[in-house]
Design a protein around this motif. Structure first.
Motif, PDB file in Angstrom:
ATOM      1  N   ASP A 180       6.993   1.660   4.477  1.00  0.00           N
ATOM      2  CA  ASP A 180       7.129   1.708   3.019  1.00  0.00           C
ATOM      3  C   ASP A 180       8.290   2.628   2.641  1.00  0.00           C
ATOM      4  O   ASP A 180       8.718   3.488   3.414  1.00  0.00           O
ATOM      5  N   MET A 227       9.058   4.647  -0.898  1.00  0.00           N
ATOM      6  CA  MET A 227       8.648   4.903  -2.272  1.00  0.00           C
ATOM      7  C   MET A 227       9.163   6.254  -2.745  1.00  0.00           C
ATOM      8  O   MET A 227       9.544   7.114  -1.941  1.00  0.00           O
ATOM      9  N   ARG A 254       9.634   1.252  -4.472  1.00  0.00           N
ATOM     10  CA  ARG A 254       8.485   1.439  -5.357  1.00  0.00           C
ATOM     11  C   ARG A 254       8.522   2.859  -5.908  1.00  0.00           C
ATOM     12  O   ARG A 254       8.933   3.795  -5.223  1.00  0.00           O
ATOM     13  N   GLU A 305       3.036   3.366 -11.989  1.00  0.00           N
ATOM     14  CA  GLU A 305       3.513   2.962 -10.665  1.00  0.00           C
ATOM     15  C   GLU A 305       3.968   1.511 -10.732  1.00  0.00           C
ATOM     16  O   GLU A 305       3.196   0.630 -11.134  1.00  0.00           O
ATOM     17  N   GLN A 306       5.222   1.269 -10.348  1.00  0.00           N
ATOM     18  CA  GLN A 306       5.783  -0.082 -10.362  1.00  0.00           C
ATOM     19  C   GLN A 306       6.827  -0.221  -9.266  1.00  0.00           C
ATOM     20  O   GLN A 306       7.315   0.774  -8.719  1.00  0.00           O
ATOM     21  N   GLU A 307       7.185  -1.469  -8.978  1.00  0.00           N
ATOM     22  CA  GLU A 307       8.361  -1.722  -8.170  1.00  0.00           C
ATOM     23  C   GLU A 307       9.577  -1.218  -8.936  1.00  0.00           C
ATOM     24  O   GLU A 307       9.596  -1.234 -10.169  1.00  0.00           O
TER      25      GLU A 307
END
Length: 329
Positions: free
Chosen positions: A34, A36, A223, A235-237
């Motif tokens: 991931d 982020m 993200r 929280e979003q892309e």
């Protein structure tokens, strides 16, 4: 199975004037490979939440969580000895200030090889070769010579690269980079960010970038998790967040970017992040929010749907306007 799963994480510090909740019910999920970012102003609990996961907070901190698991291990039930087997090997952290994080009494090479000695079976020659390999990996010239340098003999950019080499020494599954470019000039910032993202792609590790620089976020991660006053508010892309932020705080952060300014005066967010003695009763952002009404100031909000970015807001925004204008007026 997520690599890192945190549910309802709270951190309270005991002070002479009472208790202060620096992190308030944070959820974090990180998958393998991931990439982020955790963003927010200073005082939003970004660093504290990750230091809690690492087990690096002082004794004055009280940490509670419904779930705090890394790679299938429950971090809440681990002894300090068991946690030390993971921290520095499977989970590493790059700290904000390399000049204060590196020990001035030891050479850079000694500090890199110390982690290898603790977590690997390499002999002295193997540790030396691995340290040289790491210095080359992070772009430090003449690594054999630099290994014998003390931190004060390195520039800010070189010190940051040395910190990254230390964090990558044991090929971690998760790397937490806490404001890795704050003290560096713009050209060095770009080099460090490019280095981190390229290493993430090459090694397959997960990367959490803690920052308050939305420009860095736009160019680096996939993200974004936005925090405010110790709470996760959205929280979003990354693309969706920049196109259509759903929490007023996120929208205000993005509006303050110089490249988005449409007027001569740069937009700002009035007020400051609430501290120990000035936390409002309802929504923590309500004193600074231009959409807030009496309901916002009296009642704590609940998370919106995933379609609305999990926004912690009574009236999540849609394309810059509250979803219920009548109530928000």
């Amino acid at each position: 199975m997520p690599l890192l799963e945190i549910r309802n994480l709270s951190v309270e510090f005991s002070t002479t004037s009472g208790k202060f909740r620096a992190v308030d019910g944070i959820d974090v999920t990180v998958e393998p490979n991931d990439l982020m970012a955790i963003v927010g102003e200073s005082g939003s609990g970004k660093s504290v939440s990750m230091l809690a996961v690492m087990g690096l907070l002082p004794w004055t901190a009280t940490i509670t969580a419904d779930v705090m698991a890394f790679n299938g291990h429950d971090l809440r039930d681990m002894t300090a000895k068991q946690r030390r087997r993971i921290i520095g090997r499977d989970m590493s952290m790059i700290f904000q200030e390399p000049m204060s994080s590196l020990n001035p009494c030891f050479t850079v090479g000694f500090q890199i090889k110390e982690s290898l000695k603790k977590h690997t079976d390499l002999d002295r020659k193997g540790r030396q070769n691995r340290a040289i390999e790491l210095m080359q990996l992070v772009g430090i010239p003449a690594p054999e010579k630099r290994l014998n340098a003390f931190p004060h003999q390195l520039s800010g950019g070189m010190s940051q690269r040395a910190m990254i080499a230390m964090a990558l020494a044991c090929e971690p599954k998760l790397l937490i980079a806490d404001e890795p470019t704050t003290a560096l000039d713009v050209t060095i910032q770009a080099q460090i960010l490019e280095l981190l993202t390229s290493l993430q792609e090459e090694t397959g590790m997960a990367l959490i970038l803690i920052t308050h620089d939305m420009g860095v976020v736009a160019e680096t991660v996939r993200r974004v998790q936005v925090q405010y006053a110790g709470q996760k508010v959205e929280e979003q892309e990354v693309g969706a967040l920049f196109d259509d932020p759903h929490h007023p705080y996120t929208a205000a952060l993005l509006a303050a970017l110089p490249e988005r300014a449409t007027e001569r005066r740069l937009p700002t967010i009035p007020g400051v992040v609430p501290g120990q003695f000035d936390r409002p009763q309802g929504c923590l952002f309500s004193p600074r929010c231009r959409f807030a009404n009496a309901h916002c100031k009296a009642v704590e909000p609940v998370q919106a749907s995933p379609e609305m970015g999990l926004a912690l807001c009574h009236y999540p925004l849609s394309h810059g306007e509250p979803t219920n204008r009548e109530k928000a007026s």
